[in-house]
Design an enzyme around this catalytic site. Structure first.
Site, PDB file in Angstrom:
ATOM      1  N   ASN A 121      22.488 -15.093  67.896  1.00  0.00           N
ATOM      2  CA  ASN A 121      22.433 -15.401  69.332  1.00  0.00           C
ATOM      3  C   ASN A 121      23.575 -14.760  70.114  1.00  0.00           C
ATOM      4  O   ASN A 121      24.394 -14.027  69.566  1.00  0.00           O
ATOM      5  CB  ASN A 121      22.342 -16.926  69.555  1.00  0.00           C
ATOM      6  N   GLY A 122      23.629 -15.076  71.417  1.00  0.00           N
ATOM      7  CA  GLY A 122      24.625 -14.486  72.304  1.00  0.00           C
ATOM      8  C   GLY A 122      25.959 -15.215  72.297  1.00  0.00           C
ATOM      9  O   GLY A 122      26.861 -14.837  73.042  1.00  0.00           O
ATOM     10  N   MET A 123      26.063 -16.279  71.466  1.00  0.00           N
ATOM     11  CA  MET A 123      27.328 -16.995  71.233  1.00  0.00           C
ATOM     12  C   MET A 123      27.881 -17.749  72.439  1.00  0.00           C
ATOM     13  O   MET A 123      29.001 -18.260  72.389  1.00  0.00           O
ATOM     14  CB  MET A 123      28.398 -16.028  70.691  1.00  0.00           C
ATOM     15  N   VAL A 124      27.124 -17.817  73.534  1.00  0.00           N
ATOM     16  CA  VAL A 124      27.578 -18.569  74.701  1.00  0.00           C
ATOM     17  C   VAL A 124      27.633 -20.050  74.328  1.00  0.00           C
ATOM     18  O   VAL A 124      26.690 -20.569  73.715  1.00  0.00           O
ATOM     19  CB  VAL A 124      26.624 -18.355  75.889  1.00  0.00           C
ATOM     20  N   VAL A 262       8.832 -21.820  53.244  1.00  0.00           N
ATOM     21  CA  VAL A 262       8.093 -23.073  53.089  1.00  0.00           C
ATOM     22  C   VAL A 262       6.762 -22.909  53.802  1.00  0.00           C
ATOM     23  O   VAL A 262       6.717 -22.432  54.942  1.00  0.00           O
ATOM     24  CB  VAL A 262       8.892 -24.252  53.686  1.00  0.00           C
ATOM     25  N   HIS A 530      15.757 -19.965  74.667  1.00  0.00           N
ATOM     26  CA  HIS A 530      16.145 -21.371  74.554  1.00  0.00           C
ATOM     27  C   HIS A 530      14.930 -22.293  74.451  1.00  0.00           C
ATOM     28  O   HIS A 530      14.863 -23.315  75.130  1.00  0.00           O
ATOM     29  CB  HIS A 530      17.000 -21.778  75.765  1.00  0.00           C
ATOM     30  N   HIS A 574      22.652 -23.097  77.785  1.00  0.00           N
ATOM     31  CA  HIS A 574      22.269 -22.493  76.506  1.00  0.00           C
ATOM     32  C   HIS A 574      22.193 -23.603  75.457  1.00  0.00           C
ATOM     33  O   HIS A 574      22.926 -24.578  75.536  1.00  0.00           O
ATOM     34  CB  HIS A 574      23.283 -21.419  76.119  1.00  0.00           C
TER      35      HIS A 574
HETATM   36  C1  LIG Z   1      18.520 -13.878  70.583  1.00  0.00           C
HETATM   37  C2  LIG Z   1      19.006 -15.267  70.883  1.00  0.00           C
HETATM   38  C3  LIG Z   1      20.092 -15.442  71.736  1.00  0.00           C
HETATM   39  C4  LIG Z   1      20.539 -16.730  72.011  1.00  0.00           C
HETATM   40  N1  LIG Z   1      21.689 -16.873  72.728  1.00  0.00           N
HETATM   41  C5  LIG Z   1      22.252 -18.088  72.816  1.00  0.00           C
HETATM   42  C6  LIG Z   1      23.544 -18.251  73.357  1.00  0.00           C
HETATM   43  O1  LIG Z   1      24.212 -17.283  73.730  1.00  0.00           O
HETATM   44  N2  LIG Z   1      24.050 -19.508  73.442  1.00  0.00           N
HETATM   45  C7  LIG Z   1      23.346 -20.584  73.038  1.00  0.00           C
HETATM   46  O2  LIG Z   1      23.842 -21.703  73.171  1.00  0.00           O
HETATM   47  N3  LIG Z   1      22.124 -20.471  72.508  1.00  0.00           N
HETATM   48  C8  LIG Z   1      21.578 -19.244  72.358  1.00  0.00           C
HETATM   49  N4  LIG Z   1      20.372 -19.113  71.760  1.00  0.00           N
HETATM   50  C9  LIG Z   1      19.651 -20.330  71.371  1.00  0.00           C
HETATM   51  C10 LIG Z   1      20.220 -21.021  70.137  1.00  0.00           C
HETATM   52  O3  LIG Z   1      20.699 -20.056  69.228  1.00  0.00           O
HETATM   53  C11 LIG Z   1      19.117 -21.886  69.521  1.00  0.00           C
HETATM   54  O4  LIG Z   1      18.717 -22.864  70.451  1.00  0.00           O
HETATM   55  C12 LIG Z   1      19.556 -22.634  68.268  1.00  0.00           C
HETATM   56  O5  LIG Z   1      20.268 -21.783  67.406  1.00  0.00           O
HETATM   57  C13 LIG Z   1      18.326 -23.199  67.571  1.00  0.00           C
HETATM   58  O6  LIG Z   1      18.693 -23.898  66.412  1.00  0.00           O
HETATM   59  P1  LIG Z   1      17.583 -24.496  65.455  1.00  0.00           P
HETATM   60  O7  LIG Z   1      18.295 -25.163  64.349  1.00  0.00           O
HETATM   61  O8  LIG Z   1      16.615 -25.265  66.247  1.00  0.00           O
HETATM   62  O9  LIG Z   1      16.758 -23.226  64.921  1.00  0.00           O
HETATM   63  P2  LIG Z   1      17.257 -21.934  64.143  1.00  0.00           P
HETATM   64  O10 LIG Z   1      18.725 -21.805  64.219  1.00  0.00           O
HETATM   65  O11 LIG Z   1      16.442 -20.809  64.631  1.00  0.00           O
HETATM   66  O12 LIG Z   1      16.920 -22.245  62.623  1.00  0.00           O
HETATM   67  C14 LIG Z   1      15.632 -22.282  62.071  1.00  0.00           C
HETATM   68  C15 LIG Z   1      15.733 -21.742  60.654  1.00  0.00           C
HETATM   69  O13 LIG Z   1      14.565 -22.069  59.932  1.00  0.00           O
HETATM   70  C16 LIG Z   1      14.160 -20.945  59.188  1.00  0.00           C
HETATM   71  N5  LIG Z   1      12.719 -21.070  58.956  1.00  0.00           N
HETATM   72  C17 LIG Z   1      11.738 -21.047  59.880  1.00  0.00           C
HETATM   73  N6  LIG Z   1      10.537 -21.193  59.298  1.00  0.00           N
HETATM   74  C18 LIG Z   1      10.764 -21.333  57.973  1.00  0.00           C
HETATM   75  C19 LIG Z   1       9.925 -21.500  56.851  1.00  0.00           C
HETATM   76  N7  LIG Z   1       8.601 -21.570  56.971  1.00  0.00           N
HETATM   77  N8  LIG Z   1      10.485 -21.603  55.627  1.00  0.00           N
HETATM   78  C20 LIG Z   1      11.831 -21.529  55.479  1.00  0.00           C
HETATM   79  N9  LIG Z   1      12.681 -21.354  56.505  1.00  0.00           N
HETATM   80  C21 LIG Z   1      12.148 -21.255  57.743  1.00  0.00           C
HETATM   81  C22 LIG Z   1      14.545 -19.767  60.063  1.00  0.00           C
HETATM   82  O14 LIG Z   1      14.613 -18.561  59.334  1.00  0.00           O
HETATM   83  C23 LIG Z   1      15.879 -20.230  60.612  1.00  0.00           C
HETATM   84  O15 LIG Z   1      16.952 -19.886  59.786  1.00  0.00           O
HETATM   85  C24 LIG Z   1      19.883 -17.850  71.474  1.00  0.00           C
HETATM   86  C25 LIG Z   1      18.791 -17.679  70.606  1.00  0.00           C
HETATM   87  C26 LIG Z   1      18.365 -16.392  70.295  1.00  0.00           C
HETATM   88  C27 LIG Z   1      17.218 -16.221  69.346  1.00  0.00           C
END
Ligand SMILES: Cc1cc2nc3c(=O)[nH]c(=O)nc-3n(C[C@H](O)[C@H](O)[C@H](O)COP(=O)(O)OP(=O)(O)OC[C@H]3O[C@@H](n4cnc5c(N)ncnc54)[C@H](O)[C@@H]3O)c2cc1C
Ligand SMILES: *[C@@H]1O[C@H](CO)[C@@H](O)[C@H](O)[C@H]1NC(C)=O
Ligand SMILES: *[C@@H]1O[C@H](CO)[C@@H](O)[C@H](O)[C@H]1NC(C)=O
Ligand SMILES: *[C@@H]1O[C@H](CO)[C@@H](O)[C@H](O)[C@H]1NC(C)=O
Ligand SMILES: *[C@@H]1O[C@H](CO)[C@@H](O)[C@H](O)[C@H]1NC(C)=O
Ligand SMILES: *[C@@H]1O[C@H](CO)[C@@H](O)[C@H](O)[C@H]1NC(C)=O
Ligand SMILES: *[C@@H]1O[C@H](CO)[C@@H](O)[C@H](O)[C@H]1NC(C)=O
Ligand SMILES: *[C@@H]1O[C@H](CO)[C@@H](O)[C@H](O)[C@H]1NC(C)=O
Ligand SMILES: *[C@@H]1O[C@H](CO)[C@@H](O)[C@H](O)[C@H]1NC(C)=O
Ligand SMILES: *[C@@H]1O[C@H](CO)[C@@H](O)[C@H](O)[C@H]1NC(C)=O
Length: 595
Positions: A121-124, A262, A530, A574
């Site tokens: 991500n963008g680390m914000v 999974v 997001h 974010h």
């Molecule tokens: C490009 C980008 C930029 C962003 N920039 C920012 C920012 O600057 N600041 C900020 O606050 N937020 C940012 N975000 C948003 C933030 O990163 C997310 O909201 C947060 O990380 C989501 O966390 P999560 O645990 O819900 O999902 P994730 O961190 O996406 O974790 C889900 C995990 O599950 C795994 N997974 C999925 N399906 C399966 C499966 N079937 N079997 C096994 N593993 C699986 C994936 O590979 C992944 O590792 C950004 C997101 C992206 C994509």
């Protein structure tokens, strides 16, 4: 001891290692058994795995579809983050054709790597507003989700650290609301574009429109202030580097298996009259259906596959709208019509201004400059690559509109902004070489009203789901971008920019009517990455929702969801800090249930 930890971290010699990191599920000894199986080693899944294994009595298996984050330079060097898009570390999703975007389909990045989206991500770092969390508490009837109740979890996550250039940070943040004792490094930028002082000057020249906010993470983000990042020592601090770092590889009760998808969660045999026991995880060794294996958690399965992965797995498991599942040929096991619905994401768009700055050479278009920057980063962790998007500032604002006379304001409360302005003041960090130099500001609709969905295309879990965020379907969402553009124009009307920022340029320059502005936005708006809401939490006994306030899947035993999908509304900023906060509390809820 150190050697063992190193081994545990690099290879997987299960007999030698304490904690094991397996490169493939086929290497997990079949004799192993686990109290908890965590699906998805992303932002939330890493937190859960770390916190549960603080209890030496719990054995945890963490399953991640993507590879390790170790040694992935673009994930380590903040300024190289754009290289992670459409790479092996991205799921490479594309949305469905978006009606609100003039029929365009847009790419929709998600982390496919240990640490998940926190590794790409963008680390914000923005926590959102106090009203965001108070609204979570109100709709779920659980005061534990309120801003005040969550303070300890904010502090357990954050580890405030000086910026890599060690500049004097006095007056740039409020130490009282930051934690020095958490897990994920947070810092001010270690690099600022030369025109940064002008941005600060705006708060002096237009204090009513853009009041200086010493700390946008205090619960009230409104105003303009210094941007904070999940960066420590000029390197990305992700859920993988912080919660699964070398310090924890020594835990013999944590096993991590990478490169493993999974496919479903299966109903286990019911014991003691428990209904809908979902404790069996189905794993695919490869795409052949014959290669499926199962593993049963003794206590709970924690689903942390993110806003897309989580409903994808649930729907394949027969948990969703029964009629829709049947129509696809999937046997429904639990009728939960909210699974995959209410997908909410923030649309955003750039507004470009012409500038007299001659600083047009970009590190991304001039290989010599990039090599110099990488060398500087390597030696001192400073320079333009020590941060993403040019360091800088964020501005947050609200607006008044006749819209609010007929519709409720979708923001969480009066301290919740409608609009974010991401002030990338630096042409130097724009990947696209601008024909003429521009100062670019991204405006974000923070509280979209549009709701989309994640649904299945086929019954094959290896096929991508249909992702429809319904961008700009509701007129309020595009109205907010228009108001955002006006706010940016006000910002650049401050005297400090005279002779430096000229006027709006690019496609937006000729848009004078609302319809022309809307046309611009529908042609250019994109994701802010997001997305939330596809497994949203609601009050116990509610007529909708996927999880109860304790994050247990409604009417099931043995299954919880912990990730961004459970947010009933997107926070006004974010989303990574909110995910960390939610996961920290969730870990405590799980631990308490198994005391
Ligand atoms: C490009 C980008 C930029 C962003 N920039 C920012 C920012 O600057 N600041 C900020 O606050 N937020 C940012 N975000 C948003 C933030 O990163 C997310 O909201 C947060 O990380 C989501 O966390 P999560 O645990 O819900 O999902 P994730 O961190 O996406 O974790 C889900 C995990 O599950 C795994 N997974 C999925 N399906 C399966 C499966 N079937 N079997 C096994 N593993 C699986 C994936 O590979 C992944 O590792 C950004 C997101 C992206 C994509
Ligand atoms: C995403 O696309 C890129 C470029 O085509 C490819 O190299 C990468 O392997 C893809 N990612 C995944 C997880 O398949
Ligand atoms: C930063 O790097 C220095 C020198 O390599 C090291 O001593 C320090 O512990 C690091 N700090 C963080 C926050 O990683
Ligand atoms: C979507 O969320 C709203 C609450 O914000 C709720 O009223 C509605 O029932 C949900 N829709 C579905 C299909 O679950
Ligand atoms: C343009 O470049 C010159 C020489 O490098 C410098 O002195 C001048 O300040 C620059 N102008 C602007 C507006 O940045
Ligand atoms: C790239 O940057 C270097 C160093 O500033 C400069 O000497 C060179 O002319 C630039 N090259 C191009 C093609 O602009
Ligand atoms: C950093 O420097 C070391 C030696 O000083 C070198 O081996 C390494 O390749 C450099 N890394 C990068 C990313 O330039
Ligand atoms: C909106 O209008 C109300 C009432 O007229 C006023 O108190 C408030 O400050 C206005 N807000 C903005 C952002 O202009
Ligand atoms: C804006 O309008 C002018 C005059 O009609 C035209 O020359 C210019 O190309 C337009 N710019 C854009 C970006 O459409
Ligand atoms: C849960 O089960 C009860 C009893 O069978 C039923 O009344 C209720 O509608 C179910 N709730 C959900 C969300 O499916």
């Amino acid at each position: 001891m150190q050697l063992l930890q190193l081994l545990a971290h690099c290879f997987c010699l299960a007999s030698l290692c304490q904690a094991a990191i397996y490169e493939h599920f086929s290497s997990v000894p079949s004799s192993e058994s686990y109290d908890f199986v965590v699906i998805g080693g992303g932002t939330a899944g890493s937190v859960i795995s770390n916190r549960l294994t603080e209890n030496p009595k719990f054995r945890v298996l963490l399953i991640e579809a993507g590879p390790s984050n170790e040694g992935v330079l673009s994930s380590i060097v903040p300024g190289l983050a754009l290289e992670l898009a459409a790479s092996p570390y991205d799921w490479n999703f594309t949305t469905t054709l978006q009606k609100g975007l003039n029929g365009r389909a847009i790419s929709f990045p998600r982390g496919h790597i240990l640490g998940g989206s926190s590794s790409i991500n963008g680390m914000v770092y923005t926590r959102g507003s106090s009203s965001d969390f108070n609204r979570f508490a109100a709709v779920t009837g659980d005061q534990g989700w309120s801003w005040n109740s969550l303070q300890p979890y904010i502090f357990k996550n954050e580890r405030w650290t000086p910026p890599s250039d060690h500049h004097d940070t006095t007056g740039q943040y409020d130490p009282r609301v930051h934690s020095l004792s958490g897990m994920t490094y947070v810092s001010l930028s270690g690099y600022y574009a030369p025109n940064s002082p002008k941005m600060l000057q705006v708060t002096k020249e237009l204090p009513h429109k853009f009041p200086f906010n010493l700390n946008m993470n205090s619960g009230n983000p409104l105003g303009l202030g210094w941007l904070q990042f999940t960066i420590g020592n000029g390197s990305r601090s992700s859920a993988a580097t912080s919660y699964l770092g070398p310090k924890f590889a020594g835990r013999r009760n944590l096993d991590i298996v990478l490169n493993t998808r999974v496919t479903r969660i299966l109903k286990s045999k019911s014991v003691g009259g428990d209904r809908n026991v979902f404790r069996t995880v189905e794993i695919a060794l490869d795409e052949n259906v014959a290669s499926r294996r199962t593993i049963e958690a003794r206590k709970e399965v924690v689903l942390s596959a993110g806003t897309i992965g989580t409903p994808h797995i649930l729907l394949h498991s027969g948990v969703g709208d029964s009629a829709e599942l049947k129509a696809l040929g999937i046997i429904p096991h639990l009728h939960l019509p909210s699974v995959g619905k209410n997908l909410t994401d923030q649309p955003s768009a750039p507004i470009n201004f012409a500038t007299t700055s001659n600083n047009t050479d970009s590190i991304f278009t001039n290989a010599t400059l990039l090599a110099e920057a990488l060398n500087q980063w390597n030696q001192t962790k400073t320079g333009p690559l020590a941060v993403f998007g040019g360091g800088g500032f964020l501005a947050w604002t609200r607006f008044n509109s006749s819209f609010f006379k007929t519709m409720p304001d979708p923001s969480a409360g009066p301290n919740s902004p409608h609009i974010e302005m991401f002030l990338g003041t630096n042409t130097n960090n724009l990947r696209q070489a601008a024909d003429a130099p521009v100062v670019s500001v991204t405006v974000v609709t923070l509280n979209p009203i549009s709701r989309g969905s994640v649904t299945l295309k086929t019954t094959n879990p290896f096929d991508d789901p249909l992702i429809d965020p319904a961008y700009l379907v509701d007129d309020f969402d595009v109205l907010t971008l228009r108001e955002g553009a006006k706010a940016v124009a006000r910002l650049f009307s401050a005297p400090t920019w005279k002779g430096y920022v000229l006027g709006i340029t690019g496609g937006f320059a000729n848009a004078t009517t609302d319809a022309e502005m809307d046309a611009y936005f529908r042609n250019i708006a994109s994701t802010t990455s997001h997305p939330v809401g596809t497994a949203l939490m609601s009050a116990k006994g509610s007529s909708y929702g996927v999880v109860d306030p304790d994050l247990r899947v409604k009417n099931t035993t043995g299954l919880r969801i912990v990730d961004a999908s459970i947010m009933p509304f997107v926070t006004c900023g974010h989303t990574q800090a909110p995910v960390y906060i939610i996961a920290e509390r969730a870990a405590d809820l799980i631990k308490e249930a198994w005391m």
